[in-house]
Design an enzyme around this catalytic site. Structure first.
Site, PDB file in Angstrom:
ATOM      1  N   GLY A   1      -9.359   1.279   0.619  1.00  0.00           N
ATOM      2  CA  GLY A   1      -8.599   0.057   0.920  1.00  0.00           C
ATOM      3  C   GLY A   1      -9.443  -1.185   0.697  1.00  0.00           C
TER       4      GLY A   1
ATOM      5  NE  ARG B   1      -5.977   4.659  -0.394  1.00  0.00           N
ATOM      6  CZ  ARG B   1      -6.822   4.220   0.540  1.00  0.00           C
ATOM      7  NH1 ARG B   1      -7.975   4.819   0.723  1.00  0.00           N
ATOM      8  NH2 ARG B   1      -6.509   3.192   1.295  1.00  0.00           N
TER       9      ARG B   1
ATOM     10  CG  ASP C   1     -14.065   8.154   6.010  1.00  0.00           C
ATOM     11  OD1 ASP C   1     -13.288   7.489   5.302  1.00  0.00           O
ATOM     12  OD2 ASP C   1     -13.678   8.908   6.924  1.00  0.00           O
TER      13      ASP C   1
ATOM     14  CB  THR D   1     -12.877   0.031   5.970  1.00  0.00           C
ATOM     15  OG1 THR D   1     -11.663   0.213   6.725  1.00  0.00           O
ATOM     16  CG2 THR D   1     -14.029   0.525   6.816  1.00  0.00           C
TER      17      THR D   1
ATOM     18  CG  ASP E   1      -9.065   0.860   9.138  1.00  0.00           C
ATOM     19  OD1 ASP E   1      -8.234  -0.044   9.349  1.00  0.00           O
ATOM     20  OD2 ASP E   1      -8.898   1.745   8.280  1.00  0.00           O
TER      21      ASP E   1
ATOM     22  CG  ASP F   1     -12.467   3.766  10.099  1.00  0.00           C
ATOM     23  OD1 ASP F   1     -13.176   3.128   9.289  1.00  0.00           O
ATOM     24  OD2 ASP F   1     -11.455   4.394   9.748  1.00  0.00           O
TER      25      ASP F   1
ATOM     26  NE  ARG G   1      -7.593   4.657   7.521  1.00  0.00           N
ATOM     27  CZ  ARG G   1      -8.221   5.236   6.520  1.00  0.00           C
ATOM     28  NH1 ARG G   1      -7.535   5.796   5.558  1.00  0.00           N
ATOM     29  NH2 ARG G   1      -9.518   5.247   6.462  1.00  0.00           N
TER      30      ARG G   1
HETATM   31  P1  ATP Z   1     -10.482   3.413   3.528  1.00  0.00           P
HETATM   32  O1  ATP Z   1     -11.195   3.644   4.831  1.00  0.00           O
HETATM   33  O2  ATP Z   1     -10.176   1.999   3.280  1.00  0.00           O
HETATM   34  O3  ATP Z   1      -9.310   4.331   3.307  1.00  0.00           O
HETATM   35  P2  ATP Z   1     -12.005   5.244   1.949  1.00  0.00           P
HETATM   36  O4  ATP Z   1     -13.228   5.072   1.130  1.00  0.00           O
HETATM   37  O5  ATP Z   1     -12.128   6.182   3.125  1.00  0.00           O
HETATM   38  O6  ATP Z   1     -11.534   3.797   2.379  1.00  0.00           O
HETATM   39  P3  ATP Z   1     -10.405   7.187   0.517  1.00  0.00           P
HETATM   40  O7  ATP Z   1      -9.110   7.053  -0.197  1.00  0.00           O
HETATM   41  O8  ATP Z   1     -10.513   8.200   1.607  1.00  0.00           O
HETATM   42  O9  ATP Z   1     -10.794   5.722   1.046  1.00  0.00           O
HETATM   43  O10 ATP Z   1     -11.545   7.520  -0.558  1.00  0.00           O
HETATM   44  C1  ATP Z   1     -11.691   6.730  -1.725  1.00  0.00           C
HETATM   45  C2  ATP Z   1     -11.829   7.632  -2.921  1.00  0.00           C
HETATM   46  O11 ATP Z   1     -13.035   8.392  -2.788  1.00  0.00           O
HETATM   47  C3  ATP Z   1     -10.740   8.680  -3.087  1.00  0.00           C
HETATM   48  O12 ATP Z   1      -9.592   8.182  -3.715  1.00  0.00           O
HETATM   49  C4  ATP Z   1     -11.449   9.733  -3.946  1.00  0.00           C
HETATM   50  O13 ATP Z   1     -11.425   9.365  -5.301  1.00  0.00           O
HETATM   51  C5  ATP Z   1     -12.887   9.656  -3.436  1.00  0.00           C
HETATM   52  N1  ATP Z   1     -13.134  10.728  -2.469  1.00  0.00           N
HETATM   53  C6  ATP Z   1     -12.724  10.796  -1.180  1.00  0.00           C
HETATM   54  N2  ATP Z   1     -13.141  11.951  -0.600  1.00  0.00           N
HETATM   55  C7  ATP Z   1     -13.810  12.635  -1.549  1.00  0.00           C
HETATM   56  C8  ATP Z   1     -14.479  13.894  -1.596  1.00  0.00           C
HETATM   57  N3  ATP Z   1     -14.556  14.686  -0.514  1.00  0.00           N
HETATM   58  N4  ATP Z   1     -15.068  14.275  -2.758  1.00  0.00           N
HETATM   59  C9  ATP Z   1     -15.013  13.482  -3.843  1.00  0.00           C
HETATM   60  N5  ATP Z   1     -14.395  12.280  -3.878  1.00  0.00           N
HETATM   61  C10 ATP Z   1     -13.812  11.854  -2.749  1.00  0.00           C
END
Ligand code: ATP
Length: 327
Positions: free
Chosen positions: A14, A75, A106, A129, A131, A133, A175
Site C-alpha cells: 500500500g 502487489r 511486511d 505503511t 498501519d 503494524d 487492518r
Molecule cells: P502493506 O502493509 O501496505 O499491505 P505489504 O508490503 O505488506 O504492504 P503485500 O501485498 O503483503 O504488502 O506485499 C507486497 C508484495 O510483496 C506482494 O504483492 C508480493 O509481490 C511480495 N510478497 C509478499 N509476500 C511474499 C513472499 N512470502 N514471498 C515473496 N514475495 C512476497
C-alpha cells in the site's frame, strides 16, 4: 571498500505518505556517495516487467511534499513464484543493480528475503505503511500523516454530531492493527474506541454511550476496520437495539486516510531512514530493516519486520479508559 555501486529502490504494498521523501533521500544520499540509483516502477511487478530507470537529482526535485509514490506501487502474485523472481533478478542483472532498498510493509520485506536467500541480492527494508503494524519500529513512514488526516476528519464530523445531537461511529483503517484507531481516538477526544486488540462488548458500549450522553447528547466512537465485532456499520446495527431514541450514524473514512502531503514527522523519519539505508549498503550490510525506537534509528534482521502482529500500546488504552465519562 564496498562492492555496492548501483542501487535499486522500489515502493511496494500500500502507498503511504512520506514514501517520496524516502525515495528522495535515497537518491540524494546515494548520488552524493558516487553511486548510481535505479527506480523500479510499481514494486516487484515492475521488476519482473523490467520497468527500471536511472534516477537523477532532478527526478527527486520537488517531491518531498507529495503524497503517494512517484515510483508507483503494486502487489504482484507473480513475484511470489520462483519463476517470477528469476525474471526479476535477470532484470536487475541487466541493469547491473547490486543491492536493493525496499520501502513497504511486511510482505515487501518477505519478498526481499526471498531475493537474498535464493539469489544473494543484498536488501535493506524501510517500513512504509500507514498501519504502524511492523515489528522493530515505533513508527512506520506514513502513520503520522494518516493519524493527522483522521483527526482532521473526525473534528469535522464532531461539528455535525454535536449540532444534531448524534452518535457517530467512525471507521478508520489499520487492518488487524488498532494503532490508527487508538491514537486518533485520543487526539480527537473520541468518547470510545473499538480496536482489534481488545474484545468488544456491545452491551458495555451501549452503557458507555448512555453515560456519555447524559450531558452532551452526542458522541464519537472510533471503530478500527479490523475490530472483532465488525466495521462501523455492523457495530452500529448491533448496538442500536440498546439505544432507543438515539440518532445513530456511521461514517467510513476510507482512502482519504492514505493520501495527502506527508507531515513534518513523516518527512523527517523517511529522510533519516533513506539516508541510513544507503549508508548501510555502502558499509556492506544486508538483510536488515531500519526502525526508529524512541529517537534513535535502529537496525534489525529484516525477518523481524515480518513476524506477525504488533501489540498495541497498553498505556494508550489505559489513558482512554481513564477519560471515560462514568455513569
Ligand atoms: P502493506 O502493509 O501496505 O499491505 P505489504 O508490503 O505488506 O504492504 P503485500 O501485498 O503483503 O504488502 O506485499 C507486497 C508484495 O510483496 C506482494 O504483492 C508480493 O509481490 C511480495 N510478497 C509478499 N509476500 C511474499 C513472499 N512470502 N514471498 C515473496 N514475495 C512476497
Amino acid at each position: 571498500m564496498s562492492e555496492v555501486k548501483r542501487i535499486g529502490v522500489l515502493t511496494s504494498g500500500g502507498d503511504a505518505p512520506g514514501m517520496n521523501a524516502c525515495i528522495r533521500a535515497v537518491v540524494k544520499a546515494a548520488i552524493g556517495k558516487g553511486l548510481k540509483v535505479f527506480g523500479i516502477e510499481d514494486g516487484y511487478k515492475g521488476m519482473i516487467e523490467n520497468r527500471i530507470k536511472e534516477l537523477s537529482y532532478i527526478d527527486v526535485n520537488n517531491v518531498i511534499h507529495l503524497g503517494g509514490t512517484i515510483l508507483g506501487t503494486a502487489r504482484s502474485e507473480a513475484f511470489k513464484t520462483r519463476e517470477g523472481r528469476e525474471k526479476a533478478v535477470a532484470n536487475l542483472k541487466l541493469h547491473q543493480i547490486d543491492a536493493l532498498i525496499l520501502i513497504g510493509g511486511d510482505g515487501t520485506f518477505a519478498g526481499g528475503m526471498a531475493l537474498t536467500n535464493e539469489f544473494d541480492v543484498p536488501v535493506i527494508g524501510l517500513p512504509g505503511t500507514i498501519d504502524n503494524d511492523i515489528h522493530g519500529t515505533d513508527f512506520t513512514i506514513g502513520y503520522d500523516t494518516c493519524l493527522n488526516t483522521v483527526v482532521e476528519a473526525v473534528d469535522k464530523i464532531r461539528d455535525t454530531a454535536s449540532s444534531h445531537h448524534r452518535v457517530f461511529f467512525v471507521e478508520v483503517m489499520g487492518r488487524a492493527s488498532g494503532y490508527i484507531a487508538l491514537n486518533s481516538a485520543i487526539a480527537s477526544g473520541a468518547e470510545s474506541v473499538l480496536i482489534p486488540e481488545t474484545v468488544t462488548d456491545i452491551p458495555l458500549l451501549a452503557k458507555e454511550i448512555k453515560d456519555q450522553n447524559k450531558g452532551i447528547r452526542s458522541s464519537i466512537i472510533i471503530v478500527a476496520e479490523g475490530d472483532d465485532e465488525g466495521g462501523a456499520k455492523e457495530i452500529m446495527a448491533k448496538v442500536k437495539p440498546y439505544l432507543e431514541g438515539y440518532d445513530l450514524r456511521y461514517s467510513i473514512l476510507g482512502h482519504i486516510q492514505r493520501g495527502g502531503s506527508p507531515s513534518a514527522f513523516d518527512r523527517i523519519l523517511a529522510t533519516r531512514m533513506g539516508v541510513k539505508a544507503v549508508e548501510l549498503l555502502v558499509e556492506g550490510k544486508k538483510s536488515l530493516m531500519i526502525g526508529q525506537i524512541g529517537r534513535d534509528l535502529v537496525t534489525h534482521n529484516i525477518l523481524e519486520g515480518t513476524t506477525g502482529t504488533v501489540p498495541n500500546d497498553d498505556s494508550g488504552i489505559q489513558l482512554l479508559e481513564s477519560l471515560l465519562t462514568k455513569g
